[in-house]
Design a protein around this motif. Structure first.
Motif, PDB file in Angstrom:
ATOM      1  N   ALA A  19       2.902  -5.616   6.706  1.00 50.42           N
ATOM      2  CA  ALA A  19       3.244  -5.688   5.286  1.00 50.42           C
ATOM      3  C   ALA A  19       2.455  -6.784   4.581  1.00 50.42           C
ATOM      4  N   LEU A  20       2.295  -7.929   5.230  1.00 51.38           N
ATOM      5  CA  LEU A  20       1.533  -9.029   4.638  1.00 51.38           C
ATOM      6  C   LEU A  20       0.064  -8.653   4.457  1.00 51.38           C
ATOM      7  N   ILE A  21      -0.510  -7.996   5.443  1.00 56.80           N
ATOM      8  CA  ILE A  21      -1.912  -7.569   5.347  1.00 56.80           C
ATOM      9  C   ILE A  21      -2.080  -6.575   4.202  1.00 56.80           C
ATOM     10  N   ALA A  22      -1.157  -5.611   4.093  1.00 57.46           N
ATOM     11  CA  ALA A  22      -1.230  -4.616   3.020  1.00 57.46           C
ATOM     12  C   ALA A  22      -1.059  -5.282   1.657  1.00 57.46           C
ATOM     13  N   TYR A  23      -0.155  -6.248   1.568  1.00 61.85           N
ATOM     14  CA  TYR A  23       0.077  -6.964   0.311  1.00 61.85           C
ATOM     15  C   TYR A  23      -1.167  -7.733  -0.112  1.00 61.85           C
ATOM     16  N   LYS A  24      -1.785  -8.437   0.819  1.00 60.11           N
ATOM     17  CA  LYS A  24      -2.989  -9.201   0.499  1.00 60.11           C
ATOM     18  C   LYS A  24      -4.141  -8.279   0.115  1.00 60.11           C
ATOM     19  N   ALA A  25      -4.266  -7.119   0.775  1.00 65.34           N
ATOM     20  CA  ALA A  25      -5.322  -6.164   0.433  1.00 65.34           C
ATOM     21  C   ALA A  25      -5.099  -5.650  -0.982  1.00 65.34           C
ATOM     22  N   GLY A  26      -3.851  -5.414  -1.368  1.00 59.77           N
ATOM     23  CA  GLY A  26      -3.549  -4.963  -2.722  1.00 59.77           C
ATOM     24  C   GLY A  26      -3.915  -6.001  -3.756  1.00 59.77           C
ATOM     25  N   LEU A  27      -3.608  -7.267  -3.469  1.00 59.66           N
ATOM     26  CA  LEU A  27      -3.975  -8.332  -4.398  1.00 59.66           C
ATOM     27  C   LEU A  27      -5.484  -8.463  -4.513  1.00 59.66           C
ATOM     28  N   ARG A  28      -6.187  -8.308  -3.402  1.00 63.79           N
ATOM     29  CA  ARG A  28      -7.644  -8.381  -3.413  1.00 63.79           C
ATOM     30  C   ARG A  28      -8.217  -7.247  -4.278  1.00 63.79           C
ATOM     31  N   TYR A  29      -7.622  -6.048  -4.180  1.00 63.83           N
ATOM     32  CA  TYR A  29      -8.089  -4.909  -4.971  1.00 63.83           C
ATOM     33  C   TYR A  29      -7.879  -5.179  -6.466  1.00 63.83           C
ATOM     34  N   VAL A  30      -6.695  -5.635  -6.828  1.00 62.15           N
ATOM     35  CA  VAL A  30      -6.401  -5.911  -8.236  1.00 62.15           C
ATOM     36  C   VAL A  30      -7.328  -6.992  -8.778  1.00 62.15           C
ATOM     37  N   PHE A  31      -7.544  -8.052  -8.007  1.00 63.22           N
ATOM     38  CA  PHE A  31      -8.452  -9.118  -8.429  1.00 63.22           C
ATOM     39  C   PHE A  31      -9.872  -8.583  -8.620  1.00 63.22           C
ATOM     40  N   GLY A  32     -10.324  -7.720  -7.726  1.00 61.27           N
ATOM     41  CA  GLY A  32     -11.661  -7.136  -7.843  1.00 61.27           C
ATOM     42  C   GLY A  32     -11.805  -6.261  -9.076  1.00 61.27           C
ATOM     43  N   VAL A  33     -10.785  -5.470  -9.367  1.00 56.99           N
ATOM     44  CA  VAL A  33     -10.822  -4.614 -10.556  1.00 56.99           C
ATOM     45  C   VAL A  33     -10.857  -5.463 -11.822  1.00 56.99           C
ATOM     46  N   ILE A  34     -10.053  -6.506 -11.860  1.00 55.32           N
ATOM     47  CA  ILE A  34     -10.035  -7.379 -13.045  1.00 55.32           C
ATOM     48  C   ILE A  34     -11.388  -8.066 -13.226  1.00 55.32           C
ATOM     49  N   CYS A  35     -11.963  -8.569 -12.140  1.00 55.65           N
ATOM     50  CA  CYS A  35     -13.285  -9.216 -12.236  1.00 55.65           C
ATOM     51  C   CYS A  35     -14.351  -8.235 -12.722  1.00 55.65           C
ATOM     52  N   ALA A  36     -14.329  -7.010 -12.207  1.00 61.28           N
ATOM     53  CA  ALA A  36     -15.311  -6.013 -12.637  1.00 61.28           C
ATOM     54  C   ALA A  36     -15.113  -5.632 -14.096  1.00 61.28           C
ATOM     55  N   ALA A  37     -13.870  -5.551 -14.546  1.00 62.91           N
ATOM     56  CA  ALA A  37     -13.605  -5.206 -15.944  1.00 62.91           C
ATOM     57  C   ALA A  37     -14.043  -6.326 -16.875  1.00 62.91           C
ATOM     58  N   VAL A  38     -13.810  -7.567 -16.495  1.00 58.46           N
ATOM     59  CA  VAL A  38     -14.213  -8.706 -17.327  1.00 58.46           C
ATOM     60  C   VAL A  38     -15.723  -8.748 -17.470  1.00 58.46           C
ATOM     61  N   ARG A  39     -16.436  -8.411 -16.410  1.00 54.20           N
ATOM     62  CA  ARG A  39     -17.905  -8.424 -16.446  1.00 54.20           C
ATOM     63  C   ARG A  39     -18.490  -7.185 -17.114  1.00 54.20           C
ATOM     64  N   GLY A  40     -17.658  -6.222 -17.487  1.00 56.15           N
ATOM     65  CA  GLY A  40     -18.130  -5.020 -18.154  1.00 56.15           C
ATOM     66  C   GLY A  40     -18.668  -3.963 -17.207  1.00 56.15           C
ATOM     67  N   ARG A  41     -18.387  -4.081 -15.924  1.00 58.33           N
ATOM     68  CA  ARG A  41     -18.882  -3.119 -14.945  1.00 58.33           C
ATOM     69  C   ARG A  41     -17.890  -1.992 -14.676  1.00 58.33           C
ATOM     70  N   LEU A  42     -16.687  -2.105 -15.208  1.00 58.68           N
ATOM     71  CA  LEU A  42     -15.630  -1.124 -14.980  1.00 58.68           C
ATOM     72  C   LEU A  42     -14.743  -1.092 -16.217  1.00 58.68           C
ATOM     73  N   PRO A  43     -14.316   0.091 -16.646  1.00 58.51           N
ATOM     74  CA  PRO A  43     -13.401   0.139 -17.794  1.00 58.51           C
ATOM     75  C   PRO A  43     -12.067  -0.529 -17.443  1.00 58.51           C
ATOM     76  N   TRP A  44     -11.362  -1.019 -18.465  1.00 64.57           N
ATOM     77  CA  TRP A  44     -10.078  -1.660 -18.227  1.00 64.57           C
ATOM     78  C   TRP A  44      -9.049  -0.664 -17.715  1.00 64.57           C
ATOM     79  N   ARG A  45      -9.159   0.590 -18.095  1.00 64.03           N
ATOM     80  CA  ARG A  45      -8.221   1.619 -17.634  1.00 64.03           C
ATOM     81  C   ARG A  45      -9.016   2.719 -16.939  1.00 64.03           C
TER      82      ARG A  45
END
Length: 75
Positions: A19-45
């Protein structure tokens, strides 16, 4: 400790580790999406963008994935 108690304890520890590994992987995914959206490489939605692209004829749905409709879109 009996066999049942040992099995329950090990099962609990294993479940918490997974569960901890899955939780950390989820946080890593969300952080990556936010970073890509801020840089303009991915839409916000991204899901809304993919639905729009399907309606516009740029993407097609193949099972559970999206595919580009033409090779020129890759360049």
């Amino acid at each position: 400790m009996s066999g049942l108690g040992l099995g329950l304890a090990l099962g609990l520890v294993f479940g918490l580790v997974v569960a901890l590994i899955a939780y950390k992987a989820g946080l890593r995914y969300v952080f990556g999406v936010i970073c890509a959206a801020v840089r303009g490489r991915l839409p916000w939605r991204p899901a809304a963008f993919c639905r729009w692209a399907c309606d516009a004829g740029l993407l097609r749905v193949a099972g559970a994935t999206y595919q580009f409709r033409h090779g020129e879109l890759w360049r």
